[in-house]
Enzyme design. Structure first.
Site, PDB file in Angstrom:
ATOM      1  CB  VAL A 145      28.955  -4.786 -54.304  1.00  0.00           C
ATOM      2  CG1 VAL A 145      28.407  -3.349 -53.786  1.00  0.00           C
ATOM      3  CG2 VAL A 145      27.566  -5.513 -55.176  1.00  0.00           C
ATOM      4  CB  CYS A 190      24.008 -10.944 -55.286  1.00  0.00           C
ATOM      5  SG  CYS A 190      24.833  -9.866 -54.038  1.00  0.00           S
ATOM      6  CE  LYS A 202      30.129 -14.915 -59.544  1.00  0.00           C
ATOM      7  NZ  LYS A 202      29.432 -14.889 -58.031  1.00  0.00           N
ATOM      8  CG  ASN A 212      33.089 -17.045 -58.135  1.00  0.00           C
ATOM      9  OD1 ASN A 212      32.006 -16.632 -57.555  1.00  0.00           O
ATOM     10  ND2 ASN A 212      34.218 -16.496 -58.263  1.00  0.00           N
ATOM     11  N   GLY A 213      34.875 -19.048 -56.505  1.00  0.00           N
ATOM     12  CA  GLY A 213      35.096 -19.414 -55.102  1.00  0.00           C
ATOM     13  C   GLY A 213      36.348 -19.827 -54.416  1.00  0.00           C
ATOM     14  NE  ARG A 222      35.795 -13.339 -50.831  1.00  0.00           N
ATOM     15  CZ  ARG A 222      36.298 -14.437 -49.848  1.00  0.00           C
ATOM     16  NH1 ARG A 222      36.831 -14.116 -48.848  1.00  0.00           N
ATOM     17  NH2 ARG A 222      36.348 -15.669 -50.146  1.00  0.00           N
TER      18      ARG A 222
END
Length: 334
Positions: A31, A114, A153, A214-215, A239
């Site tokens: 986002v 999310c 996801k 992911n992560g 990120r």
């Protein structure tokens, strides 16, 4: 296959309904970040095989303009691009999918991961996974509405429950999901919690469709370790790619053996290019907020990066923010 220096065979590409993802490195849907400017910047740096939009409300999507909406503005170089939907009602699917066909989407992603509080009242995102039967119906309806690749996801769940997690993932595969991205944290866990890449490995062993991990991927070494622990078919960077838009290129070169020439841009040039892309593609009122959000992450590259982040955050105009950044770069060290 490639070795990537970790003694584990690494898949160099994925095939999804005729679409080739090479290398299997994806820029995550984030986002306020995964808009056209960041996507293009990452593509220019190289290494990203798949891109995602920010999450889009399926109900509102048919009325959104791809000329003015910051969620739909897209450059021609942004391919392949999956549009991520959050939804709760199957009646919203057909009109949304029709719009995505008009926009020449390369794929559609369902947001089941999310944890944002604003999704709670809709029962969307991670809150939807508490009702597997409802998710089943939504996937069935989505699958019937398009021949495009469909991805999903997810997170690991409310608690560590291997049986429930694997049953849910097998259900997604059985209803026609072509690609699964697993964020290695529980639904309510913050980013400070180290992701459980081994649990992603459990999912990988339970399904036959490709799995992206992911992560917690902020470096080439993180990428190698994640692939080793999870055995995933590819990686999704969030990120880490906002902090370092060149990270996909570094991983593509050093893990996947891709021949990608460095752009040679300095950190200042990368920042300036991002600002330019915002000015070229977004209406005036849509620029500064996105520059501030990007700066929060990009500043982490510098010893005194908080000065950059704060000065941009306190700016009232794009011109002021760029002046503040230029002053910072004159005295900064990466």
């Amino acid at each position: 296959m490639a070795e990537g220096g970790i003694g584990v065979a690494i898949t160099n590409s994925l095939a999804l309904r005729g679409l080739t993802i090479a290398p299997p490195l994806a820029l995550a849907p984030m986002v306020g970040l995964s808009h056209s400017a960041l996507r293009t910047l990452v593509v220019e740096e190289g290494g990203a095989g798949l891109l995602f939009t920010e999450m889009l409300a399926a109900r509102k999507l048919p009325q959104e303009s791809d000329q003015t909406s910051p969620y739909l503005i897209r450059g021609k170089e942004e391919r392949p691009l999956f549009y991520q939907l959050f939804l709760t009602e199957k009646e919203d699917i057909a009109p949304a999918v029709d719009r995505l066909h008009q926009l020449h989407a390369q794929g559609i992603d369902l947001n089941l991961g999310c944890p944002a509080p604003q999704l709670r009242r809709h029962g969307a995102g991670v809150f939807l996974t508490g009702d597997p039967q409802r998710v089943r119906i939504l996937i069935q309806t989505l699958r019937a509405a398009t021949n495009l690749p469909v991805s999903a996801k997810i997170r690991l769940g409310e608690c560590l429950d291997e049986g429930r997690l694997l049953a849910f993932c097998r259900m997604l595969e059985g209803e026609g999901v072509d690609l699964l991205t697993v964020h290695g944290r529980l639904d309510k866990e913050k980013f400070c919690r180290r992701p459980r890449w081994d649990w992603i490995g459990m999912v990988k062993g339970a399904v036959t469709i490709p799995v992206l991990a992911n992560g917690g991927i902020f470096s080439v070494e993180d990428a190698r370790q994640c692939l080793q622990v999870s055995g995933a078919d590819g990686l999704m960077l969030g990120r880490g790619a906002a902090c370092r838009p060149w990270l996909c290129a570094e991983i593509a070169r050093r893990v996947y053996g891709q021949q990608i020439a460095p752009t040679g841009r300095t950190a200042q040039e990368v920042f300036n290019r991002f600002a330019t892309l915002l000015e070229e593609r977004f209406p005036l009122e849509r620029r500064l907020g996105r520059l501030k959000q990007f700066s929060h992450y990009f500043a982490q590259n510098f010893q005194f990066g908080h000065i950059l982040a704060t000065s941009v955050q306190n700016s009232l105009t794009m011109d002021e923010a760029k002046r503040q950044a230029e002053e910072f770069f004159l005295h900064s060290t990466v």
